[in-house]
Design a protein around this motif. Structure first.
Motif, PDB file in Angstrom:
ATOM      1  N   SER A   1      56.629  -3.017  29.963  1.00 51.48           N
ATOM      2  CA  SER A   1      56.697  -3.109  31.431  1.00 51.48           C
ATOM      3  C   SER A   1      56.890  -1.884  32.055  1.00 51.48           C
ATOM      4  N   LEU A   2      56.189  -1.406  32.986  1.00 53.68           N
ATOM      5  CA  LEU A   2      56.457  -0.406  33.784  1.00 53.68           C
ATOM      6  C   LEU A   2      56.289  -0.672  35.264  1.00 53.68           C
ATOM      7  N   THR A   3      57.164  -0.861  36.165  1.00 51.51           N
ATOM      8  CA  THR A   3      56.833  -1.138  37.603  1.00 51.51           C
ATOM      9  C   THR A   3      57.203  -0.367  38.373  1.00 51.51           C
ATOM     10  N   PHE A   4      56.273  -0.085  39.755  1.00 53.05           N
ATOM     11  CA  PHE A   4      56.550   0.653  40.740  1.00 53.05           C
ATOM     12  C   PHE A   4      56.809  -0.242  41.851  1.00 53.05           C
ATOM     13  N   GLN A   5      58.059  -0.366  42.607  1.00 57.72           N
ATOM     14  CA  GLN A   5      58.254  -1.479  43.612  1.00 57.72           C
ATOM     15  C   GLN A   5      57.941  -2.633  43.123  1.00 57.72           C
ATOM     16  N   GLY A   6      58.177  -3.037  41.847  1.00 58.92           N
ATOM     17  CA  GLY A   6      57.846  -4.485  41.689  1.00 58.92           C
ATOM     18  C   GLY A   6      56.363  -4.679  41.275  1.00 58.92           C
ATOM     19  N   GLN A   7      55.400  -3.518  41.333  1.00 57.79           N
ATOM     20  CA  GLN A   7      54.249  -3.870  40.926  1.00 57.79           C
ATOM     21  C   GLN A   7      53.946  -3.034  39.388  1.00 57.79           C
ATOM     22  N   GLU A   8      53.147  -3.906  38.586  1.00 57.67           N
ATOM     23  CA  GLU A   8      52.959  -3.359  37.189  1.00 57.67           C
ATOM     24  C   GLU A   8      52.134  -2.198  37.259  1.00 57.67           C
ATOM     25  N   ILE A   9      52.525  -0.817  36.831  1.00 55.08           N
ATOM     26  CA  ILE A   9      51.587   0.202  37.077  1.00 55.08           C
ATOM     27  C   ILE A   9      50.423   0.118  36.139  1.00 55.08           C
ATOM     28  N   TYR A  10      50.728  -0.448  34.916  1.00 54.30           N
ATOM     29  CA  TYR A  10      49.465  -0.435  33.993  1.00 54.30           C
ATOM     30  C   TYR A  10      48.651  -1.797  34.118  1.00 54.30           C
ATOM     31  N   ALA A  11      48.842  -2.407  35.126  1.00 54.12           N
ATOM     32  CA  ALA A  11      48.253  -3.761  35.312  1.00 54.12           C
ATOM     33  C   ALA A  11      46.855  -3.424  35.323  1.00 54.12           C
ATOM     34  N   PRO A  12      46.015  -4.626  34.776  1.00 54.13           N
ATOM     35  CA  PRO A  12      44.440  -4.144  34.691  1.00 54.13           C
ATOM     36  C   PRO A  12      44.168  -4.512  36.108  1.00 54.13           C
ATOM     37  N   GLY A  13      43.024  -3.340  36.569  1.00 51.38           N
ATOM     38  CA  GLY A  13      42.530  -3.726  37.839  1.00 51.38           C
ATOM     39  C   GLY A  13      43.274  -2.663  38.820  1.00 51.38           C
ATOM     40  N   LEU A  14      44.519  -2.267  38.450  1.00 51.74           N
ATOM     41  CA  LEU A  14      45.477  -1.375  39.487  1.00 51.74           C
ATOM     42  C   LEU A  14      44.477  -0.329  40.012  1.00 51.74           C
ATOM     43  N   ASP A  15      44.592   0.003  41.328  1.00 52.99           N
ATOM     44  CA  ASP A  15      43.831   1.051  41.845  1.00 52.99           C
ATOM     45  C   ASP A  15      44.644   2.381  41.561  1.00 52.99           C
ATOM     46  N   VAL A  16      44.071   3.086  40.512  1.00 54.41           N
ATOM     47  CA  VAL A  16      44.814   4.273  40.087  1.00 54.41           C
ATOM     48  C   VAL A  16      45.112   5.392  41.034  1.00 54.41           C
ATOM     49  N   THR A  17      43.894   5.228  41.922  1.00 53.38           N
ATOM     50  CA  THR A  17      44.164   6.563  43.162  1.00 53.38           C
ATOM     51  C   THR A  17      44.818   6.285  44.144  1.00 53.38           C
ATOM     52  N   ALA A  18      45.238   4.716  44.486  1.00 58.82           N
ATOM     53  CA  ALA A  18      46.236   4.395  45.447  1.00 58.82           C
ATOM     54  C   ALA A  18      47.682   4.797  44.958  1.00 58.82           C
ATOM     55  N   LEU A  19      47.813   4.273  43.522  1.00 55.93           N
ATOM     56  CA  LEU A  19      48.958   4.863  42.721  1.00 55.93           C
ATOM     57  C   LEU A  19      49.334   6.019  43.020  1.00 55.93           C
ATOM     58  N   ARG A  20      48.407   7.085  42.640  1.00 49.29           N
ATOM     59  CA  ARG A  20      48.729   8.473  42.708  1.00 49.29           C
ATOM     60  C   ARG A  20      48.731   9.142  44.127  1.00 49.29           C
ATOM     61  N   ARG A  21      48.387   8.189  45.029  1.00 53.28           N
ATOM     62  CA  ARG A  21      48.480   8.426  46.583  1.00 53.28           C
ATOM     63  C   ARG A  21      50.038   8.508  46.743  1.00 53.28           C
ATOM     64  N   ARG A  22      50.521   7.486  46.214  1.00 55.68           N
ATOM     65  CA  ARG A  22      51.959   7.036  46.719  1.00 55.68           C
ATOM     66  C   ARG A  22      53.097   7.850  45.601  1.00 55.68           C
ATOM     67  N   VAL A  23      52.543   8.171  44.505  1.00 58.52           N
ATOM     68  CA  VAL A  23      53.348   8.887  43.459  1.00 58.52           C
ATOM     69  C   VAL A  23      52.837   9.990  43.329  1.00 58.52           C
ATOM     70  N   GLY A  24      53.147  11.437  43.931  1.00 59.95           N
ATOM     71  CA  GLY A  24      52.666  12.494  43.783  1.00 59.95           C
ATOM     72  C   GLY A  24      53.145  13.230  42.510  1.00 59.95           C
TER      73      GLY A  24
END
Lengths: 284, 253
Positions: free
Chosen positions: B67-90
């Motif tokens: 498991s790897l979470t960013f603010q409690g959200q699973e980074i590798y969750a299926p269906g996670l919006d990768v572009t939104a993640l990369r916006r918050r993690v530069g």
């Protein structure tokens, strides 16, 4: 001492042989170009370039063929550019199935080495007959699209591959989607290859005769170019085909040489354009 | 210590094909701090960094477990919006990678990607980002010039500005100074010090002095394992693990 002498003799001989082959190549080219110019240049006139052949008025002009050439170039480019660049982007950036991508690339590679008369055959069967387009500029252009597609795909692919991975990573790292990264960073960086591919295509289209002879027609008379439909449905000869028509069917060599001169000048211009565009775009 | 973890790894495994690059990584990266990842080449520190914004997705045949979470959200969750993640993690890369466009367009790239079209807002973002990256004074008169005309150190600060312009919460730096000269390196280290008030920074460095100078926490990786994760000063002054001590005293590396 002896060995030294023979080595120097061999050196001299080799140098001489190389110089001779270089000189022979230059001489041949100069003779061909010079002969064409000598025989063709005197016939170049404003009237020739801006009128059509008329028995009534007793004038000789090749404007119809110039226009046919222009339209075939434009129609072919308008079709082959989006198709070729699109295919190249898909193959390089998206294709997951490497085997399939390899097969397509191999096919394209092979297609680019096929004699153009085979494309003419395909064009006649597919476009002129099966699709009922007859011998028209559209049928000719479509056939040329098939013929030049491999070149456009290949030059675009080569240029896409030289775009540094770091550009893609940088764009994706900022949250750009794949297509946005390609459209805004990757494609603009490979524009030099795309432009080069275009110019090479124009060169091949201008120089092609076999395909167009069978798919676009042989007429040297003016067609109705007033509408786009008129242009696509027109049946006529491009400059290279007109050259054949005049030389072979009417034994009018003066006009054939004049067209040859025009084609030489055009080809020179196209290559110059390719060179300048390449240099200009690389410098940015 | 009641520091809040912004990123949490629990038993994180990562594979490139059959090769395992990360083994059971468990750590909590505190918000608003600079965390340094150190270790010899191939130890997994860059791989770990690149799992955080899923940059490893670009490499075919990778796989993760745990498991790897960013603010409690699973980074590798299926269906996670990768572009939104990369916006918050530069991310700032090892080699400066400005796009072949103007300085302004480089910084505005991220905001435009996320839909910002208002000219005034873009102008403002470009200026504040360039100021935050301590390069505004050097480029304010040449914003329309190509970014490729800048020096390496300037390019890297531009890339930092470009990353800041999307207003991320976390900034990942992958050996961001290793391609730079000492003066540029010093400037970027100063910059990191000033950025940590507003961002969580995770940096990979092969330079232990740098980790000591700029980071609050240091994680030592070896052969895909996390050997030790401590406040930086403690890790360097009294390492708990013999392997950490051997590495930081230069016995291998």
């Amino acid at each position: 001492m002896d060995a030294n002498l023979s080595r120097r003799a061999w050196n001299l001989l080799a140098k001489l042989a190389l110089w001779l082959s270089a000189a022979a190549t230059c001489a041949l080219l100069l003779v061909v170009i010079g002969y064409i110019f000598l025989r063709g240049a005197p016939g170049l006139s404003w009237e020739l370039l801006t009128t059509q052949e008329s028995i009534l008025r007793g004038t000789m002009g090749i404007l119809p063929s110039i226009l046919n050439t222009l339209y075939v170039v434009l129609v072919s480019l308008a079709l082959v550019l989006p198709l070729g660049v699109g295919a190249a982007v898909y193959l390089t950036e998206y294709a997951k199935n490497r085997r399939l991508a390899w097969a397509v690339e191999f096919a394209a590679e092979t297609l680019s080495g096929i004699p153009s008369i085979l494309y003419a055959l395909v064009g006649v069967i597919l476009f002129c007959n099966a699709l009922g387009l007859q011998k028209t500029l559209l049928a000719g252009s479509l056939t040329l699209v098939i013929m030049t597609l491999p070149t456009v795909i290949r030059t675009t692919q080569e240029s896409l591959r030289t775009v540094p991975r770091s550009y893609r990573e940088g764009a994706l790292g900022l949250g750009a989607g794949k297509w946005r990264a390609i459209r805004t960073v990757v494609l603009p960086s490979s524009v030099d290859g795309i432009v080069t591919g275009c110019i090479l295509t124009v060169g091949r289209v201008v120089g092609e005769s076999a395909v167009l002879m069978y798919t676009a027609g042989l007429s040297t008379a003016m067609q109705d170019f007033s509408t786009i439909q008129g242009i696509l449905r027109a049946s006529g000869s491009t400059l290279t085909v007109a050259l054949y028509v005049y030389a072979k069917e009417r034994a009018d060599f003066a006009i054939a040489f004049t067209i040859a001169t025009l084609l030489l000048l055009l080809t020179g211009l196209i290559h110059l354009a390719a060179y300048l565009a390449g240099r200009l775009l690389r410098r940015r | 210590m009641a520091e809040q973890a912004i990123l949490s790894a629990r038993d994180l495994d990562f594979f490139y094909g059959a090769a395992q690059a990360l083994r059971h990584i468990t750590l909590d990266i505190p918000a608003g701090r600079v965390t340094a990842l150190i270790g010899p080449s191939g130890c997994g520190k860059s791989t770990f960094l690149r799992t955080i914004n899923r940059m490893n997705d670009l490499v075919p045949g990778t796989r993760m477990a745990g498991s790897l979470t960013f603010q409690g959200q699973e980074i590798y969750a299926p269906g996670l919006d990768v572009t939104a993640l990369r916006r918050r993690v530069g991310m700032v890369f090892q080699k400066p990678n400005p796009f072949p466009m103007s300085i302004y367009d480089n910084v505005a790239y991220g905001p435009r990607t996320h839909g910002e079209r208002r000219r005034a807002r873009l102008d403002e973002l470009v200026e504040t980002s360039l100021r935050a990256a301590a390069i505004w004074e050097e480029v304010r008169d040449r914003l329309k010039k190509s970014a490729l005309g800048l020096s390496g150190g300037q390019q890297q600060r531009l890339c930092i500005a470009r990353a800041l312009a999307v207003e991320p919460e976390v900034l990942l730096m992958d050996e961001a100074t290793s391609a730079l000269d000492p003066i540029s390196t010093a400037r970027i280290e100063d910059l990191i010090g000033s950025l940590k008030e507003r961002y969580t920074i995770v940096m990979v460095t092969h330079n232990m002095q740098q980790a000591l100078r700029v980071s609050d926490r240091t994680a030592f990786f070896l052969s895909g394992e996390l050997v030790e994760f401590s406040p930086t000063e403690r890790l360097f002054s009294m390492p708990r693990d013999q392997r950490t001590e051997d590495y930081i005293t230069g016995r291998f590396g």
